[in-house]
Scaffold this motif. Structure first.
Motif, short mmCIF file in Angstrom:
data_model
loop_
_atom_site.label_atom_id
_atom_site.label_comp_id
_atom_site.label_asym_id
_atom_site.label_seq_id
_atom_site.Cartn_x
_atom_site.Cartn_y
_atom_site.Cartn_z
N ARG A 1 4.56 6.19 35.02
CA ARG A 1 5.47 6.52 33.92
C ARG A 1 4.71 7.18 32.78
O ARG A 1 3.52 6.92 32.59
CB ARG A 1 6.17 5.27 33.39
CG ARG A 1 7.16 4.64 34.36
CD ARG A 1 8.00 3.57 33.67
NE ARG A 1 9.07 3.10 34.51
CZ ARG A 1 8.99 2.05 35.31
NH1 ARG A 1 7.87 1.35 35.34
NH2 ARG A 1 10.02 1.69 36.05
N ASP A 2 5.43 7.99 32.02
CA ASP A 2 4.82 8.50 30.80
C ASP A 2 4.99 7.46 29.70
O ASP A 2 5.58 6.39 29.92
CB ASP A 2 5.41 9.86 30.40
CG ASP A 2 6.90 9.79 30.08
OD1 ASP A 2 7.42 8.69 29.81
OD2 ASP A 2 7.54 10.85 30.07
N LEU B 1 1.55 16.65 37.12
CA LEU B 1 1.56 16.00 35.80
C LEU B 1 0.60 16.69 34.85
O LEU B 1 -0.50 17.09 35.23
CB LEU B 1 1.18 14.52 35.94
CG LEU B 1 2.06 13.68 36.89
CD1 LEU B 1 1.61 12.24 36.87
CD2 LEU B 1 3.52 13.81 36.51
N TYR C 1 -0.95 7.99 30.92
CA TYR C 1 0.20 7.50 31.67
C TYR C 1 0.01 6.02 31.98
O TYR C 1 -1.08 5.46 31.77
CB TYR C 1 0.35 8.30 32.98
CG TYR C 1 0.63 9.77 32.75
CD1 TYR C 1 1.93 10.24 32.75
CD2 TYR C 1 -0.41 10.67 32.51
CE1 TYR C 1 2.19 11.59 32.54
CE2 TYR C 1 -0.15 12.01 32.28
CZ TYR C 1 1.15 12.46 32.29
OH TYR C 1 1.42 13.78 32.07
#
Length: 466
Positions: free
Chosen positions: A419-420, A443, A448
């Motif tokens: 996930r960010d 990405l 992250y």
């Protein structure tokens, strides 16, 4: 001999020091068998008022809503209820009030986003809205309305909330007694809605610019997602055909043209013409299905791989087994009668099941200590220290990484999620062994979060991409 005793005593003291503070074991209210396991039910907290939602928070506390408007955290070790806020504009009348809840961690340590849905009054008209609060330092603040002005009445308001693994939020709405609106894709009633966490509409929703995810619902009050992405919901029927549904984006669930299965001539015609998804199982007479959870923990082996359903009119807990495909429910088994209306349910990472009673909602017969949070547990189950220490540990290398990173797991894990820092899911991997590769080529450089989820809980580490 004395030296051995001193070492043993020291080990006990050190071991005790590593454990969280705990209440004395609560008296058993009842016990019942699940296969060869004895499950004990006890009360964690009492003297509550219409527990509507229970979720296991990222702080390892239970988070609770009561229909009158109060949001609280509940210490699962002591049962202490820690009120956070009574939302001032909640309107509780009939079935309306403070309803669903979802909690997620933010990139700032100790700070969470708390999503609630509730009924309110606008110029003497009852409506419903979704609001996001920020939790920090023991308080809720900064309410932000993500979706409002939803038609409501004193019944059929929904409304469960569910944070999805892709970083979006689902919200169920009832038909608000406006039955035709459930089939109207321009109406917010009788739907499962999907929103981004800031209230905007995801670009890949079934209808562009529309929060609709599914439609044709009467009053869905249970909602969950499995680690493999499958979504299930429970739904109240009229005087017949309560439902458990497998939720699929864009599908029509039939109401009010179809009640339960497509088994009448007019229903069969409507279903064929309107892409209707039939329920996995139905109940006639109705049981008023409410909170829905998935159980997959070794503490109670007989429940593994099953849905657990709290019922209001049925006043019991139900186990609904799923087949390997998740498309049928071969068996239904009843447990835990005698505690009245059961609305909220969640499962902790330790395999305990928490259930909120709803006997003060105007339709129950409350006992002196109602409403309560009940705990269902296998008191004989003890996870070994080795398993506890290793359960979700993992190595992540190289870190910083560029186009690829390797995850080395200490124990089997169901899913790895990248996930960010806004909590949006960018990558999901289901490991087939104790190592997994993360393809980071898509990405951008930055920080992250890599999250491992397994039967025993969750662990998260930071990953830097250069």
């Amino acid at each position: 001999m004395m030296k051995t005793l001193r070492i043993a005593a020291l080990a006990l003291l050190l071991g005790a020091g590593c454990q969280p503070a705990a209440r004395a074991q609560a008296p058993a209210l009842t016990t019942f068998p699940v296969g060869s396991t004895t499950v004990t039910a006890s009360a964690l907290a009492s003297n509550l008022n219409t527990v509507w939602e229970l979720v296991w928070g990222p702080d390892n506390f239970l988070w609770m809503t009561e229909r009158g408007g109060r949001v609280s955290r509940v210490d699962p070790a002591t049962g202490q209820v820690l009120p956070l806020l009574t939302i001032p504009d909640v309107t509780q009348t009939g079935e309306s009030g403070l309803l669903g809840l979802a909690v997620m961690a933010t990139p700032t340590a100790g700070t969470y986003w708390v999503f609630v849905v509730y009924n309110y009054t606008d110029q003497l008209i009852l409506k419903e809205k979704l609001v996001r609060y920020t939790y920090a330092n023991g308080a809720l603040s900064s309410p932000t309305v993500l979706l409002g002005n939803i038609s409501a009445t004193t019944t059929h308001s929904g409304s469960r909330l569910l944070l999805l693994a892709d970083g979006t939020l689902l919200m169920t709405t009832g038909d608000a007694q406006q039955q035709p609106q459930a089939q109207n894709t321009s109406s917010l009633n009788g739907k499962i809605l999907r929103l981004n966490l800031d209230g905007t509409i995801p670009a890949n929703n079934p209808i562009a610019g529309n929060p609709l995810y599914t439609f044709g619902h009467r009053n869905p009050q249970g909602l969950l997602q499995l680690a493999d992405g499958r979504i299930y919901s429970s739904e109240h029927g009229p005087n017949n055909d309560d439902e458990i549904n497998k939720i699929e984006a864009g599908r029509n669930y039939g109401w009010p043209n179809v009640e339960g299965l497509c088994n009448l001539p007019a229903e069969a015609t409507f279903c064929a013409a309107n892409n209707v998804r039939e329920p996995l199982t139905t109940w006639t007479p109705t049981v008023a299905p409410a909170g829905l959870a998935y159980y997959d923990h070794p503490a109670i082996p007989g429940w593994r791989g099953s849905l657990l359903l709290g019922t209001l009119g049925g006043s019991r807990l139900m186990q609904l087994t799923l087949d390997a495909s998740g498309l049928t429910i071969p068996t239904r088994t009843d447990f835990l009668s005698g505690f009245g209306r059961l609305r909220a349910i969640c499962v902790s990472p330790q395999g305990k099941v928490y259930i909120g009673t709803s006997n003060r909602d105007g339709r129950g017969l409350p006992a002196a200590t109602d409403d309560r949070i009940l705990v269902l547990e296998n008191r004989a189950y003890v996870a070994t220290a080795t398993v506890a220490a290793q359960k979700l540990a993992f190595e992540l290398f190289p870190n910083p990484a560029q186009r690829q990173a390797t995850v080395r797991l200490a124990a089997p894990t169901q899913v790895l999620t990248v996930r960010d820092l806004l909590g949006r899911t960018l990558l999901r991997v289901q490991p087939t062994g104790l190592t997994a590769t993360l393809d980071l080529a898509g990405l951008r450089a930055g920080t992250y979060l890599v999250q491992a989820d397994g039967p025993m809980g969750r662990n998260t580490q930071k990953l830097t991409i250069e």
